[in-house]
Scaffold this motif. Structure first.
Motif, mmCIF file in Angstrom:
data_model
loop_
_atom_site.group_PDB
_atom_site.id
_atom_site.type_symbol
_atom_site.label_atom_id
_atom_site.label_comp_id
_atom_site.label_asym_id
_atom_site.label_seq_id
_atom_site.Cartn_x
_atom_site.Cartn_y
_atom_site.Cartn_z
ATOM 1 N N ARG A 8 0.858 -1.184 0.000
ATOM 2 C CA ARG A 8 0.000 0.000 0.000
ATOM 3 C C ARG A 8 0.893 1.232 0.000
ATOM 4 N NH1 ARG A 8 -4.145 1.983 4.791
ATOM 5 N NH2 ARG A 8 -5.299 3.496 3.547
ATOM 6 N N ASP A 16 -3.177 8.227 8.544
ATOM 7 C CA ASP A 16 -3.166 6.796 8.832
ATOM 8 C C ASP A 16 -1.775 6.332 9.241
ATOM 9 O OD1 ASP A 16 -4.406 4.309 9.001
ATOM 10 O OD2 ASP A 16 -3.808 3.745 6.978
ATOM 11 N N ILE A 20 0.084 -0.018 10.010
ATOM 12 C CA ILE A 20 0.422 -0.562 8.697
ATOM 13 C C ILE A 20 -0.803 -1.195 8.054
ATOM 14 C CG2 ILE A 20 1.818 -2.305 7.492
ATOM 15 C CD1 ILE A 20 4.068 -1.713 9.405
ATOM 16 N N ALA A 23 -1.806 -4.643 4.896
ATOM 17 C CA ALA A 23 -0.824 -4.795 3.827
ATOM 18 C C ALA A 23 0.414 -5.513 4.355
ATOM 19 C CB ALA A 23 -0.434 -3.437 3.267
ATOM 20 N N LYS A 26 3.902 -1.281 3.745
ATOM 21 C CA LYS A 26 3.345 0.053 3.540
ATOM 22 C C LYS A 26 4.481 0.966 3.099
ATOM 23 C CE LYS A 26 0.044 3.193 5.725
ATOM 24 N NZ LYS A 26 -0.708 3.439 6.972
ATOM 25 N N TYR A 28 5.548 4.965 2.079
ATOM 26 C CA TYR A 28 5.222 6.394 2.077
ATOM 27 C C TYR A 28 6.138 7.121 1.094
ATOM 28 C CZ TYR A 28 2.333 6.014 6.277
ATOM 29 O OH TYR A 28 1.343 5.696 7.168
ATOM 30 N N SER A 125 7.336 -2.814 7.236
ATOM 31 C CA SER A 125 6.645 -4.092 7.324
ATOM 32 C C SER A 125 6.802 -4.674 8.724
ATOM 33 C CB SER A 125 7.192 -5.074 6.298
ATOM 34 O OG SER A 125 6.537 -6.330 6.408
#
Length: 263
Positions: A8, A16, A20, A23, A26, A28, A125
């Motif tokens: 994601r 948010d 995490i 997913a 994640k 960013y 993760s």
């Protein structure tokens, strides 16, 4: 066959940020551009060692990107641990990769950072070691020769099929190179593992996903620059990772085919 990697991708900052979610990874995206005020605020969040490194750069662009990158990383990790960014404890791994200092009370959390020019990616993760890479789309001289020197046979065949379908060779090559970099970061061997990768050797627990729709920060999206990116997750056991590191250290590393863009 292992299932596909669920990644994601979101812009930072995010409402948010403290989770995490469902997913596997994640990611960013954030801008490394900053005003003098933003840069000063970012520098205050750094550790003493990071501030010393920041002040030691003679190139203003490099120092800004370092400070902003570490500040954003600390913000993200702090949000996930519910602590102040300045309280995040970072250590340096075997190949210079920043790692989160572990404590018995802390839930498992792995991360990886990459940047290209003023774009930063932070991958996180709770499942296992993670790696991320990003490259600006650009012309690659002698891409076929470089692909032969760096990619595994199945990857070279996939690349050629894509080119035959009419896809842009430079973009396709960079897409594959991002996958390679992400894999090597997740495995933990760095560029020294390139020869093993070229031979088709991969841990059984490795999964990779292209990040095809990067939500760029507004100031970077406005420039029209395009990027290729990928993320990898390695669920291999510690025994497998140690064996791979030992093998990679014995091999003579090949030179990277593209200009370094990760941190």
């Amino acid at each position: 066959m292992s299932r596909s990697l669920r990644a994601r991708v979101m812009r930072w900052p995010s409402a948010d940020a403290a989770r995490i979610g469902d997913a596997d990874v994640k990611v960013y995206t954030a801008s490394l551009l900053a005003s003098d005020e933003q840069l000063e605020r970012a520098a205050r969040a750094l550790s003493p060692a990071e501030r010393q490194r920041f002040s030691g750069y003679s190139n203003g662009v490099v120092s800004r990107r370092f400070a902003m990158g570490r500040a954003v990383l600390r913000e993200v990790l702090g949000a996930l641990q519910s602590i102040d960014p300045s309280a995040v404890r970072l250590t340096e791994g075997e190949f210079g990769k920043p790692e989160l200092a572990r404590s018995p009370a802390m839930a498992p959390l792995w991360f990886s950072v990459a940047h290209c020019d003023d774009l930063l990616l932070v991958a996180l993760s709770r499942e296992g070691e993670v790696g991320v890479d990003v490259e600006r789309t650009r012309s690659i001289d002698c891409w076929e020769r470089v692909a032969d020197r760096t990619l595994a046979p199945d990857e070279r065949a996939e690349l050629l099929r894509a080119v035959e379908r009419g896809e842009d060779p430079d973009r396709v090559f960079l897409r594959h190179w991002c996958r390679v970099e992400a894999e090597l970061k997740a495995i933990g061997c760095g560029i020294q593992g390139l020869e093993a990768h070229r031979a088709g050797e991969r841990p059984a627990g490795l999964r990779v996903a292209d990040l095809t729709r990067l939500p760029l920060p507004n100031e970077l999206a406005a420039t029209g620059v395009r990027y290729e990116a990928a993320v990898a997750l390695c669920l291999a056991s510690e025994k497998e990772r140690q064996a791979r590191r030992a093998t990679s250290q014995q091999a003579t590393p090949s030179s990277a085919p593209t200009r370094a863009s990760t941190a």
